[in-house]
Each structure stands twice: as C-alpha cells, then as structure tokens.
Design an enzyme around this catalytic site. Structure first.
Site, PDB file in Angstrom:
ATOM      1  N   HIS A 141       0.991  -1.185  -0.054  1.00  0.00           N
ATOM      2  CA  HIS A 141       0.294  -0.005  -0.012  1.00  0.00           C
ATOM      3  C   HIS A 141       0.872   1.114  -0.108  1.00  0.00           C
ATOM      4  O   HIS A 141       0.227   2.351  -0.140  1.00  0.00           O
ATOM      5  CB  HIS A 141      -0.738   0.024   1.210  1.00  0.00           C
ATOM      6  CG  HIS A 141      -0.239   0.046   2.564  1.00  0.00           C
ATOM      7  ND1 HIS A 141       0.174  -1.094   3.251  1.00  0.00           N
ATOM      8  CD2 HIS A 141       0.177   0.962   3.275  1.00  0.00           C
ATOM      9  CE1 HIS A 141       0.735  -0.539   4.431  1.00  0.00           C
ATOM     10  NE2 HIS A 141       0.802   0.515   4.255  1.00  0.00           N
ATOM     11  N   ASP A 163      -0.197  -8.007   1.556  1.00  0.00           N
ATOM     12  CA  ASP A 163       0.050  -6.594   1.494  1.00  0.00           C
ATOM     13  C   ASP A 163       1.427  -6.216   1.479  1.00  0.00           C
ATOM     14  O   ASP A 163       2.088  -5.302   2.169  1.00  0.00           O
ATOM     15  CB  ASP A 163      -0.749  -5.770   2.768  1.00  0.00           C
ATOM     16  CG  ASP A 163      -0.780  -4.290   2.359  1.00  0.00           C
ATOM     17  OD1 ASP A 163      -0.384  -3.923   1.161  1.00  0.00           O
ATOM     18  OD2 ASP A 163      -0.826  -3.366   3.134  1.00  0.00           O
ATOM     19  N   SER A 215       4.702   2.770   8.199  1.00  0.00           N
ATOM     20  CA  SER A 215       4.651   1.431   7.441  1.00  0.00           C
ATOM     21  C   SER A 215       5.990   0.956   7.016  1.00  0.00           C
ATOM     22  O   SER A 215       6.717   1.582   5.936  1.00  0.00           O
ATOM     23  CB  SER A 215       3.404   1.615   6.137  1.00  0.00           C
ATOM     24  OG  SER A 215       3.156   0.509   5.553  1.00  0.00           O
TER      25      SER A 215
END
Length: 821
Positions: A141, A163, A215
């Site tokens: 993402h 992901d 992230s």
C-alpha cells in the site's frame, strides 16, 4: 656472547648505570677555527648575540609600576519601558525533544544501512523498505519509489494477500541485510519509536507513539533480528494494536490485522472544509472554540452536523488551539451539554412525576448481564460542567431550576436486587444487574431521595452451553460480547438540540397588587406581559413590571443557548424536530471472551453400533447430538444430575457435544468372530457374521462345484480302471503288473477272497482269525487318536459361535480377544 643474544631482543644485557656512577669524561678541546673566514664571523656573531640575550634575562630588573584601575563607564540611564498589556500573549517555550532511549538507539543503529525511505513524486517520505534475508521488502500500500539508486530500479513481485511486495537484493548488499526469526515469546521488543509489547498474539504500543509514515518499519528483538514488519495500526483506547507481517517456524508468512486497522502510509491528506454561513474553514481549525464563544461554537456544530469531518470539528471546538495543552479529564464532548428534567412513569413506584434522573433508555445487549442506562442526569461532572470522577450533576426541582451536584455514592441502581456500577460518562451508566422486571435509578442523599423506575425485563443471561448464576473462577474462555468500559470508545451518536425557553411561574411574584420579575441568583430571565400594551424585557435582578397587577398577565422564562440537551420527547424542541447536534454514545459493544464452567467429562461405553454416555452434572448442561450422514437428525436436551443416554452409531458416524466440551465424533468400525486371514473355517465364520447371505451363496457354490468335480473325477477314474483291466480279464491266468495292480487297486494274481480266508482261519486257527480281525480296528483307533491330537491345534483361534459381531479393537484374535472400544 650475551651482547649478541640480547641485541636480538632489542634491549641491553645490563641496565645502564645512573648518572652518579658514570665516569667523568675529559672536556673536549674547543674546535679549531675554520679556515673559512665568513663562517668564523657568523659563529662569533651568534655567540655574542646569545651572550647579550642571556645576560639581560639574568640581570635583576626593577618592578614595573601597577597600572591604575580602569574606571567603569556609566551607561546613560534609559527611561523605563512601558509595561506590556496583559492581553499580549507570551511566547511559548519550545519543549525540548526527549533523548532517544536505549531501545530507540538500538533500532536507529540497526536501521541505518538496512532501512530505506520510500518517497512520492513530491519527495515526501511515505513509508519504508526493508533489506532482509536476500530480499528487499516493501508494503504494497506504500505507493512510491525507494530512495536508493539501485533498489529503485528493481522489479518487484506483488502479494496482495499479505500486502507486501519484494525483489531480490543485489549480491553486494546481502551481507548487511537483516535476519528474521519466527520465535517471538511474549514480552517487549524494539522498534523505531521505543518498545513494542507482544501479548496474546498481538503487538501493541502506547497510543500516539506510531502513525502514518511508519509502514514498513521492522520490529526487532534484543539480538537485532526482525520479528515483524509494521503495516498499520488500530486505535483501541489507551493502546494501539499493530497490523504486522510475521513468520512461523516453517517459514510461512502470517499477516495479523486487528479490527479497524488503518494503513500507515503517509499519503497526502485532503483537508476537509466546514461551513459557517457563507464562510468556509478547515474543520480542524475552526474560527472559535467553545470556551471562548459557546453559542457560536454550537452554531458551527449544528450547521455541520451531517459533515463527514464532524468528529474532527467537534474535537477542535472543544480544544482551543491557543489555550495550551488541553486536558481530556477536564474538557470532553459532554461539556457542551446540560442535565434536564424529564417525565418519569414511576416515581417511588407510585405515580408519574418530573424527575432529575429520568431513564430514557436501557440496553441489555451484552452477554455478561451488563446493562447500559441513559438518564437525564450527568455523571462524572461537577456543577460547572468540568469533568470530575466522583461527582454528578442534575437539574434541581426547586423553583430556581438550577444545576446542582452531588457525589457518585448517592447514585443507586437496582432491578430485582442491587446492581454493581461499573462505569459512567455523561448521561450514561454501565452496571451489572441481577434479572428483574424493571430498572430503578435513585439519588439517595441525607436530605432527600429521588428515583425513577422504567419497566424493562432484564433476563438472566449466560454464555455457552451450561447455565450458571455467577461466572466461575476456573473454566474455559469462549467468545462473547461485552460493553467496552473505556470512555473514549464510541457506539454511535445520540441526537442533541438546544431547547426552547421554559416559562416558570416561580420567576414571577405578586405583592401588594404589583407584579415583580424575580430571576434566580446570577441568571437572566425574559418576561413578556400583556398589561394593556405588550411589554417585554430581560432582567437579572428583582424588577417591578409596571402596569401589571396579576401574575396571569405575564410569563417569564429562562433561555440558555449555550448548552445542548438530549433530544428527549419531554422537552420543547425546535420547529423542524431534526437533530441540531450529535454526541458520541459511550460504552461500545465489543467482542471479548467470557469465563464459563465446564462439566465433568462423560464416561463413554462403546458397544456394537451404539455408545452409552454416563453423565453427571450439578447444573443444567446441554447435550446435543447429530448424525454425520445425509440425514442429521439433531437432538438437544438439558440435563442435570446423573443419567445415562444411549445412541446408535452407524457407519457415517455420530457427533455429540456435552456442555462446553469440544465436539466428539465416533464411528462404527464393524468386526466379527473368526479371522479373515486364518484357516478356512475361520474365514467362513468371519464373513458369515459380516455378510451372511453372500457367504452362504459363496460356500454353497464352492461346495456344489467341488462335488461336481469330485464326481467327475471318480467317474473318470472308474472308466480308466475298467479300460486298463479289460485286457487282463480276457486272458486266462493272466498276471497283472505290480504297478498297474497298485494303481488300480487289484490283485496281481489269483488268490482267495477275504471271506474265504477268514472262513479258513476260523476253522483251522482261531487266534489268527482274531488277530486279522483286530487290524482294521487298530487302524481306526490310531486314526481317531491322531485326529484328537490335531483338533486343538486346528480350533485354537476359533471363537464361540454365540459371540456375534462387535466393534473391533485389533486385527488378530490372539492379541486381545475380550477388550472392545
């Protein structure tokens, strides 16, 4: 000799003598003057200059006089500066950034050459990529480019299930990459912002520590090995649960995503705009706040009540940007509200009345007998509206109708018995209550007692398949739903409004034929009178209304447009009856685990195609069964005490669940006496009990075939014998060969028959007659004796024929002939 040896070691053979023992050396004579005249002149000049300098240095000099002290220059006196007005705000001191702790320093050191920034087109860091175990890994993402000249050109393989996307790390960078581990016992781990706690299969951090842009950061153990990769987080009140990627012992990737997880990619956020009239402004930066202009702040909230960023606007309205650090314990959303009086159906269990603790609603959706109650009073706030853990406030029933406060010890909740209060916030109470037909909330103080009762049936609830009155201390945890006791969580919204003015006759006073407006202390009231002409006014003290002689000619009311109240049907609402504002409903219903009892395990007795359950329990326990075939035929039964239940088990199987135990499945494994791999009679016995019809048909067919074969063989043998003996029968006195005589069972020569021989022996020698007669009897006895010796061996593995089929426990009868499943 020694000198050469010690010179090899780099030292002298003996220590050098001290200066006092050194022999005196002869003073060398002065060198002869050089023939060069120029060099001699330079040497003489140097010697003369040295002697001159040394002589001046050694000559005593008189002391220098001490210089007089310098006079300090007096600065001209400046006129005193005028004092700044108090309204000028002081400059805020920038708080010093705290030094990173040990865990942060370790993480920063390890991330220096192994973690790479991921940037967007504007050059902003939106995430990170990690070099680990020969691969470079990046969250899927995080849409951007790795800030590295080599890694940015790699071709990545994407995995939407986890992901993540990864690429092969260049060979020259593999030696500096991270290593990972699948071992992560419960405890604390390290990451960029400090400590991460791992407990209950989840990684959590304190609220507000991590956020967007984190992230792809690694979570490491004390050895520097990567335990997990951070993808995002879910706010859970005081802590934040992390969404991570981990690995198990087999090297398989596992993605853990808590409920409500947000991806921590620092994507550019679109600023939401709110409206006030025709003016737009950022929702997180309103033009005013509630502590400055309460009425205008409510106007802003009411105009944007259906806006997507209403929560952001509400938080900004409550926390002024220039008021310094806001304290959650003092200011929250219920600061905007006020208690009120409502109509209660049963006051003291008798008649309706206006009550300061009117019960608006009761929720009993939880599985642990916890209920949520909404009243007209407010809990956790003092009289002024500031948050106070041990206070509550309510609207007074007296003529002034002011807000008063009390201690939380005065609040009592009951159904069929007293309830235990668990938490409270605003209009709401959270309590655990026994079953009952009604709910009562009371204010019990030394001065008076006020209560309100709502007819609401509270049923006894239990979780699982065993009934209990109180949760056990030991047992089994199963999923259930409970109310979250954290006050920061939200279960939706409740609608609010600013009520219309209420007229009270207590605000008017008639004395000596005159009418006076009498407002409460410190409050303003507005009166409207029709005494000939229309008169109106707003006063804050006792004021005479000229021209009026009776109270019925006037109305007086108090209007407070700075507070919201619940949109109750007992209050005069605005004209369109729509919600003007909304606040969060506390105590959200969340999934959790509850402790339940576990009954004694049943004693199971297995039989042929059936089982027997011997059950024993001291509380109601549910027993359910179902068949595993096409026709389930489910059964349910609540059992208490000692009992036995029998169930048939077929080849498809049977499943039974006893109380809160795990489901148990049993299957019928059919068997029979005999041995399918034994002697023929054992094989026939085994299959006769398994498949009697097919066994009889098979044995009968085999017997018929055998008899036909034997008959045909006998007939053929007889015909062959006859054909072989016919030539010798036609020749008189023919002698049959011995081999043919043995093969055809005939005498090779003419001799007397058995009858003739026995007659001759009876007439001439009777002892030999009896001996000849006993030979067949002896042979018969020997044959019977041999059969009696072989019979136990042949029937050693044979079972009794009356045993029937049973559930097999082993393959051969000699192993265990009596034990069954």
């Amino acid at each position: 000799m020694n000198r050469g040896f010690f010179n090899m070691l780099g030292r002298r053979p003996f220590p050098a003598p001290t200066a006092m023992w050194r022999p005196r050396r002869r003073r060398q004579a002065a060198p002869m003057p050089a023939r060069n005249g120029l060099a001699s002149q330079i040497q003489q000049l140097t010697t003369a200059v040295s002697a001159l300098v040394i002589g001046q240095a050694t000559r005593p000099q008189p002391p220098r006089p001490r210089p007089p002290p310098r006079q300090k220059k007096q600065a001209p006196k400046q006129p005193p500066k005028p004092k700044k007005p108090k309204t000028q705000e002081k400059k805020k001191k920038q708080p010093a950034k705290p030094k990173p702790g040990k865990r942060q320093r370790m993480a920063l050191k390890l991330e220096a050459d192994r973690l790479f920034d991921v940037k967007n087109e504007d050059g902003d860091v939106i995430g990170h990529a990690l070099a680990m175990e020969g691969k470079v890994m990046k969250p899927l993402h995080v849409k951007g480019t790795i800030d590295h000249p080599v890694l940015s050109k790699l071709k990545f393989t994407k995995s939407s299930a986890y992901d993540m996307e990864f690429a092969q790390l260049p060979v020259n960078m593999r030696s500096e990459a991270f290593t990972y581990t699948s071992e992560h016992p419960e405890g604390f781990y390290n990451w960029h912002h400090g400590a991460v706690q791992y407990s209950g299969g989840r990684f959590t951090i304190p609220r507000g520590v991590g956020g967007r842009g984190d992230s792809g950061r690694p979570i490491m153990d004390n050895s520097g090995r990567v335990v997990a990769i951070v993808l995002g987080g879910a706010d859970e009140g005081t802590r934040t649960a992390l969404s991570v990627v981990t690995w198990n012992s087999k090297g398989k990737t596992i993605k853990t995503t808590p409920e409500g997880t947000e991806e921590w990619s620092a994507a550019p956020l679109v600023t939401a705009m709110c409206l006030l009239g025709n003016v737009s402004f950022p929702c997180d930066r309103p033009p005013t706040c509630y502590t400055r202009e309460p009425s205008r702040a409510l106007d802003i909230l009411e105009e944007n009540v259906n806006h997507e960023a209403y929560d952001t606007l509400l938080n900004a309205i409550l926390r002024c940007g220039s008021s310094g650090r806001s304290k959650r314990s003092v200011i929250d959303d219920f600061t905007l509200t006020s208690p009120y009086l409502g109509t209660c159906s049963y006051c003291h269990h008798t008649v309706p009345c206006f009550s300061p603790v009117k019960i608006e609603q009761v929720w009993d959706e939880a599985d642990d007998n916890t209920i949520r109650i909404q009243t007209s009073a407010q809990f956790g706030y003092d009289q002024s509206g500031a948050a106070s853990a041990n206070k509550y406030r309510y609207m007074s029933l007296k003529q002034d109708h002011t807000v008063k406060e009390g201690t939380m010890d005065d609040i009592k909740i009951s159904t069929s018995g007293p309830c235990r209060r668990l938490s409270y916030k605003g209009y709401f109470l959270l309590a655990k209550c026994p079953p009952g037909d009604s709910v009562t909330v009371s204010i019990v103080s030394s001065n008076s007692a006020t209560s309100c009762t709502l007819a609401r049936k509270i049923k006894p609830k239990f979780v699982g398949r065993e009934k209990y009155d109180l949760p056990p201390v030991h047992g089994k945890k199963i999923p259930c739903t409970v109310y979250d006791r954290l006050k920061e969580t939200t279960a939706g919204y409740i609608t609010m409004h600013r009520p219309r003015p209420h007229a009270y006759t207590s605000y008017l006073e008639e004395s000596s034929g005159k009418v006076y407006a009498k407002p409460p202390s410190g409050k303003n009231i507005t009166y409207e009178c029709k005494c000939g002409d229309y008169k109106t006014g707003t006063v804050s003290t006792r004021t005479e209304i000229t021209g009026c002689t009776a109270i019925k000619q006037c109305v007086a009311y108090k209007s407070d447009q700075t507070k919201w109240v619940f949109n109750s049907p007992d209050l005069i609402r605005h004209d369109d009856h729509t919600a003007q504002g909304k606040l969060h409903l506390p105590f959200k219903l969340i999934p959790s685990t509850c402790m339940v009892p576990v009954a004694h395990a049943p004693n199971v007795i297995h039989g042929f195609k059936h089982i027997s359950l011997q059950l024993d329990t001291d509380h109601l326990t549910l027993l359910t069964t179902r068949r595993l075939g096409a026709n389930p035929e489910p059964t349910t039964e609540w059992i208490v005490g000692k009992t036995v239940r029998n169930f048939t088990v077929d080849r498809d199987g049977l499943e039974y669940i006893w109380g809160n135990h795990e489901p148990v499945r049993v299957y019928a494994q059919e068997s029979a006496p005999g041995d399918p791999h034994g002697w023929p009679h054992e094989i026939v016995q085994h299959y006769y009990h398994r498949h009697p019809v097919y066994t009889i048909l098979a044995v009968a067919s085999a017997t018929v075939a055998m008899m036909i074969g034997v008959t045909v063989a006998v007939l053929c043998a007889c015909k062959a014998r006859r054909e072989c003996l016919t030539p010798y029968a036609l020749a008189p006195n023919a002698v049959i060969p011995t081999s043919l005589a043995l093969l055809c069972c005939v005498r090779s020569a003419n001799a007397e028959t058995f009858t003739e021989t026995m007659s001759y022996l009876w007439s001439n020698s009777q002892p030999f007659f009896w001996v000849q007669l006993c030979i067949p009897l002896a042979a018969f006895i020997v044959l019977m004796r041999c059969c009696s010796c072989c019979l136990p061996f042949l029937s050693g593995c044979r079972r009794l024929p009356g045993e029937g089929r049973r559930l097999r426990t082993c393959d051969h009868c000699s192993k265990c002939a009596t034990d069954t499943v």
